[in-house]
Structures are given as structure tokens and as C-alpha cells.
Design an enzyme around this catalytic site. Structure first.
Site, PDB file in Angstrom:
ATOM      1  NE  ARG A  55      50.820  52.361  52.454  1.00 17.21           N
ATOM      2  CZ  ARG A  55      52.087  52.562  52.857  1.00 17.21           C
ATOM      3  NH1 ARG A  55      52.695  51.681  53.626  1.00 17.21           N
ATOM      4  NH2 ARG A  55      52.743  53.649  52.509  1.00 17.21           N
ATOM      5  CE1 TYR A 107      33.057  34.208  45.267  1.00 17.33           C
ATOM      6  CE2 TYR A 107      35.224  35.014  45.910  1.00 17.33           C
ATOM      7  CZ  TYR A 107      34.005  35.205  45.274  1.00 17.33           C
ATOM      8  OH  TYR A 107      33.747  36.395  44.645  1.00 17.33           O
ATOM      9  CG  ASP A 179      37.197  31.428  53.316  1.00 20.16           C
ATOM     10  OD1 ASP A 179      36.394  31.876  54.161  1.00 20.16           O
ATOM     11  OD2 ASP A 179      37.319  31.903  52.176  1.00 20.16           O
ATOM     12  CE  LYS A 204      30.452  37.511  50.531  1.00 24.22           C
ATOM     13  NZ  LYS A 204      31.815  37.798  50.266  1.00 24.22           N
TER      14      LYS A 204
END
Ligand code: P1T
Length: 386
Positions: A55, A107, A179, A204
Site C-alpha cells: 500500500r 465531469y 484535470d 482514459k
């Protein structure tokens, strides 16, 4: 010259293929291994080879983080389990009473995260027109700590002048988060225009093949990076090693793919601008498009996303998305295959009734890298149904 400096001198495609991805020293493997181990042996307490627990850090993830940070021209990179997980990690920089200014086109999931998850915890938000920098400067709310901007925006493809917004935000001590999902670092590197943090949905274009969900943060500031890395580990929304491998593999062809996405988008735009069923084409290359000047200033090319409205309104939009064959009706974007969707009822349904609501006559295309002539013919026959 150190390895880091040497690699920053390399071209984009060379860094995409090699940075963070030197052949494995133990086997010579030229492909970065997928390190599944969740824990790493220590010679003595605290004496390890840079990894303790997956992690906190994992070699496959480090390769991805090093590579994409380099593509963004950033000193620091952090990979996450999704784009929204990356966004959530940034929003954790805020405290109750702080305000985020969100562009009035973004978005729907970003809007939902801010308005439905963070606002109940005491973070304020306002939706503003970030292309109107005079109004932004004149009406700046004094509690603003962060400006969140997409450029090009999802789904209207409006482009915002990052440098102009950053100048105003920094004068007021606020952070600028960009973004960069739609542009990709191949077309635009927001840090060079003054952004503080770059966010990606790696699902994406970075991944590029619709087979992995991921997120990414890139930034230069060491102190901010320490804070974000702390919450990356403490909150734990990290990607699996296999997912890191998939994004890393996708990134190797990012430049090639994006060049083709842009060329195919232009062919599609040529059809749409001449078709009588189409009311308006939204593509940053078009001189009448809001933010065309900003796009021309800060982007290498205009991207693979194209939106348009139908003269026949909602019904016409639903007919078009139902009739394409090469374009698949589906959410998401940025992969090799072309997708078509209706933002009002799909990706942006959560923004209904808010300042970010989108027109119901709007259709969004993620133009893939298939043969341009097939994409154009497919859209033409779908448009002929309305
Ligand atoms: O889906 P996820 O990887 O969590 O990323 C969220 C996200 C963040 N930023 C932008 C600009 C996005 O477009 C997205 C996700 N968008 C879609 C799924 C979509 O179809 O628009």
C-alpha cells in the site's frame, strides 16, 4: 549529468517507453515485472530496499509513477485506484470552511464528489465560468483555497487559460488543480502554465484500451507532495500492481495514439460541421469555439473528443446514439475504440438541476483510432436517421 536530468532531456516518446522502466537488474527483463508481493523482506528493522508494504509503495507502481510524472514534467507522481480516488486525495487538502471554485462544465462525477461528499463535511463550492477571468478576479470569494479546472472540459470541450487562472488564484493564495484527462500530457503540460497539481483519470487516454480503471496526480512542490503521499498511504486508495502494469503499457503508445485520435477527430468534425441535422459542433480547433485561443496557446493539438448538439433536440440525440455501429454506445473515453454517449442521461446525469447541467440535445464522441473513413461513414448513416 544524473539519470534524472538525462531522462528529462529525452523526447516524450522516449520517456514514455523508458523512464522508470530500465531492464530488471536481476533478470534483464525489458518489460517491468508485475510485483505481486504485498510485503518486502528487511535485513534488520527499517533496513530494506525501498519497499516495505505494497500500500505504501510497490515497484510496479513506482515505475508508473516515475514515468507519468516525467511525461507531465513533474517532480512527483502518485498513482491511484481511480480518477476519483486521485481527486478525493487532493480534496483532502481542504478543511471545513474552505471553498473550491469548480468550472461550470466538468465531469459529473467530480461535481458529485465535491457537492455530495465533501460539501456535507463542510467544504464549500461554487461553479464559475473560468473562461471569464475578469469576473473571476472581480468576484473572488475570500474563502477560496482551491480552483478546480478541466481543460478541455467534459463534455463541452471549453478550454480555460491555465496561466491566467493560476495568476489570479496564486495572488489570493489558492491552489490550482488541473484535470488533464482530456488533453493528456502529450498535448498539454499544465504545470508549465502554473498549475499546482495535475489530475488524471488514467482509465482514459493513459491506459488507452478500456481495460483498467486508474487515477494519477503529478506535481512539483515537495511539501505538497509529502502531504498527498501521506494521504495516498493513510487513506489507501492505491491501484493493484497489474493495473499499474496496464497503464504503463498503455502509456508507451500514448503519443502515437493521440496523434491518430486528433487526426480522426478532424475528419469527424468535417462531417459534422456540414451535416444539416447538426446544430453546433464543439471542438477546440474551431475558431468560434469558446477557449479556442486558450487551446491554441497551451495545447500541441486539439484532442480526440468531439461534442455536438442536434437541431432536433433530445429525441434526435437519442436516435443518433442508438444507430451507430462502429461507435459503441457507452460511457468513458480515451481508448482505441470509438465511443458515443448522451451526457445528459449518462455521464453527467448527476449534474442535472445544477449549474453544471448539460443540454439534452448534446452528444459526446470519443473518437478512436480506427480507419477515419469508417468512423465518418458510421456517423453519417446514424445522422441520416434523424
Ligand atoms: O472514472 P475515473 O477513473 O474515476 O475518473 C473520473 C474522471 C475524472 N476526470 C474526468 C475528466 C473524467 O472524464 C472522469 C471519468 N469520466 C467518465 C467516465 C466519462 O465517461 O466522462
Amino acid at each position: 549529468m544524473g539519470e534524472h536530468e538525462q531522462q528529462q532531456g529525452w523526447g516524450f516518446e522516449t520517456r514514455a517507453i523508458h523512464t522508470g522502466q530500465a531492464p530488471d537488474p536481476t533478470s534483464g527483463a525489458v518489460v517491468t515485472p508485475i510485483t505481486l508481493s504485498t510485503t518486502f523482506a528487511q535485513d534488520g528493522v527499517g533496513n530494506h530496499k525501498g519497499f516495505e508494504y505494497s500500500r505504501s509503495g510497490n515497484p510496479t507502481r513506482t515505475a508508473l509513477e516515475t514515468c507519468v510524472a516525467s511525461l507531465e514534467g513533474a517532480r512527483h507522481g502518485m498513482a491511484f485506484a481511480s480518477g476519483l480516488a486521485a481527486e478525493d486525495n487532493v480534496l483532502r487538502l481542504l478543511s471545513p470552511g474552505d471553498r473550491v471554485l469548480l468550472g461550470n462544465d466538468a465531469y459529473g462525477g467530480t461535481f458529485r464528489l465535491i457537492a455530495k461528499v465533501w460539501a456535507p463535511l463542510g467544504v464549500s463550492w461554487s461553479a464559475v465560468d473560468l473562461t471569464d477571468t475578469d469576473a473571476l478576479a472581480a468576484e473572488w470569494p475570500s474563502d477560496t483555497r482551491m480552483v478546480w479546472l478541466e481543460t478541455p472540459t467534459n463534455p463541452l470541450l471549453t478550454c480555460v487559460d491555465i496561466e491566467a487562472v493560476a495568476a489570479i488564484a496564486h495572488a489570493h493564495g489558492a491552489l490550482v488543480v488541473v484535470d488533464n484527462t482530456f488533453a493528456t500530457p502529450f498535448l498539454q503540460t499544465p504545470l508549465t502554465f502554473g498549475a499546482d497539481v495535475v489530475v488524471h483519470s488514467a482509465t482514459k487516454y493513459l491506459g488507452g484500451h478500456s481495460d483498467v480503471v486508474g487515477g494519477f496526480l503529478a506535481l512539483d512542490d515537495d511539501e505538497l507532495a509529502d502531504r498527498l503521499r501521506f494521504t495516498q498511504n493513510a487513506a489507501g486508495a492505491v491501484p493493484a500492481p497489474f493495473d499499474c502494469y496496464l497503464v504503463l503499457r498503455g502509456v508507451k503508445t500514448l503519443g502515437l495514439r493521440v496523434e491518430r485520435h486528433c487526426a480522426n477527430a478532424r475528419a469527424v468534425v468535417d462531417l459534422l460541421t456540414s451535416h444539416p441535422a447538426v446544430e453546433r459542433v464543439l471542438y477546440p480547433q474551431l475558431p468560434d469555439h469558446p477557449g479556442h485561443a486558450a487551446a491554441a496557446k497551451q495545447m500541441r493539438d486539439f484532442g480526440g473528443m468531439v461534442s455536438f448538439t442536434l437541431a432536433g433536440g433530445l429525441q434526435a440525440a437519442l436516435e443518433v446514439v442508438r444507430h451507430t455501429e462502429v461507435f459503441t454506445l457507452a460511457e468513458s473515453l480515451g481508448a482505441v475504440e470509438s465511443l458515443i454517449e448522451h451526457p445528459g442521461q449518462m455521464t453527467h446525469a448527476s449534474a442535472a438541476g445544477s449549474p453544471l447541467q448539460v443540454p439534452d440535445s448534446l452528444v459526446r464522441l470519443s473518437v478512436g483510432i480506427e480507419s477515419a473513413s469508417d468512423l465518418v461513414a458510421d456517423l453519417e448513416q446514424a445522422l441520416d436517421h434523424v
